[in-house]
Design a protein around this motif. Structure first.
Motif, mmCIF file in Angstrom:
data_model
loop_
_atom_site.group_PDB
_atom_site.id
_atom_site.type_symbol
_atom_site.label_atom_id
_atom_site.label_comp_id
_atom_site.label_asym_id
_atom_site.label_seq_id
_atom_site.Cartn_x
_atom_site.Cartn_y
_atom_site.Cartn_z
ATOM 1 N N ILE A 1 0.844 -1.202 0.000
ATOM 2 C CA ILE A 1 0.000 0.000 0.000
ATOM 3 C C ILE A 1 0.875 1.246 0.000
ATOM 4 O O ILE A 1 0.634 2.188 -0.764
ATOM 5 C CB ILE A 1 -0.964 0.011 1.207
ATOM 6 N N ALA A 2 1.903 1.249 0.840
ATOM 7 C CA ALA A 2 2.807 2.400 0.924
ATOM 8 C C ALA A 2 3.488 2.650 -0.413
ATOM 9 O O ALA A 2 3.565 3.792 -0.885
ATOM 10 C CB ALA A 2 3.840 2.182 2.027
ATOM 11 N N LYS B 1 5.031 4.104 5.501
ATOM 12 C CA LYS B 1 4.474 2.876 6.061
ATOM 13 C C LYS B 1 3.537 3.179 7.230
ATOM 14 O O LYS B 1 2.528 2.502 7.408
ATOM 15 C CB LYS B 1 5.594 1.936 6.502
ATOM 16 N N ALA C 1 0.296 4.293 5.668
ATOM 17 C CA ALA C 1 -0.353 3.143 5.042
ATOM 18 C C ALA C 1 -0.994 2.248 6.095
ATOM 19 O O ALA C 1 -2.098 1.745 5.894
ATOM 20 C CB ALA C 1 0.658 2.360 4.209
#
Length: 91
Positions: A10-11, A18, A21
């Motif tokens: 996702i990040a 992170k 995310a």
């Protein structure tokens, strides 16, 4: 893929840190969980639908003792994949 690996993806995909995310993923999961608790359906077009199904009480058999047991009624979370997700998995 575990939660940490998903956060990394996702990040990288969204250009987030992170930490951000993880916050986004946690907020998404909590929103879905909250909607299901209220009995709402969550539809993500192209991905799938989360829903709650009521399972009635039933009779079962204990495999160890072979005795009949009563299984209580309960609600179960259910996921049905959308057409796009199903097509992507089957390629």
């Amino acid at each position: 893929m575990n939660k940490t690996e998903l956060i990394d993806k996702i990040a990288a995909g969204a250009g987030l840190t992170k930490v951000d995310a993880k916050k986004a993923l946690d907020a998404t999961v909590e929103a879905i969980k909250g909607a299901l608790k209220k009995g709402d359906k969550v539809q993500l077009v192209g991905f799938g639908t989360f829903d709650v199904v009521k399972k009635p009480a039933r009779e079962g058999i204990n495999p160890a003792t072979k005795q009949k047991i009563k299984i209580a009624a309960k609600k179960v979370a259910k996921f049905k994949a959308g057409a796009e997700l199903a097509d992507a998995v089957n390629k």
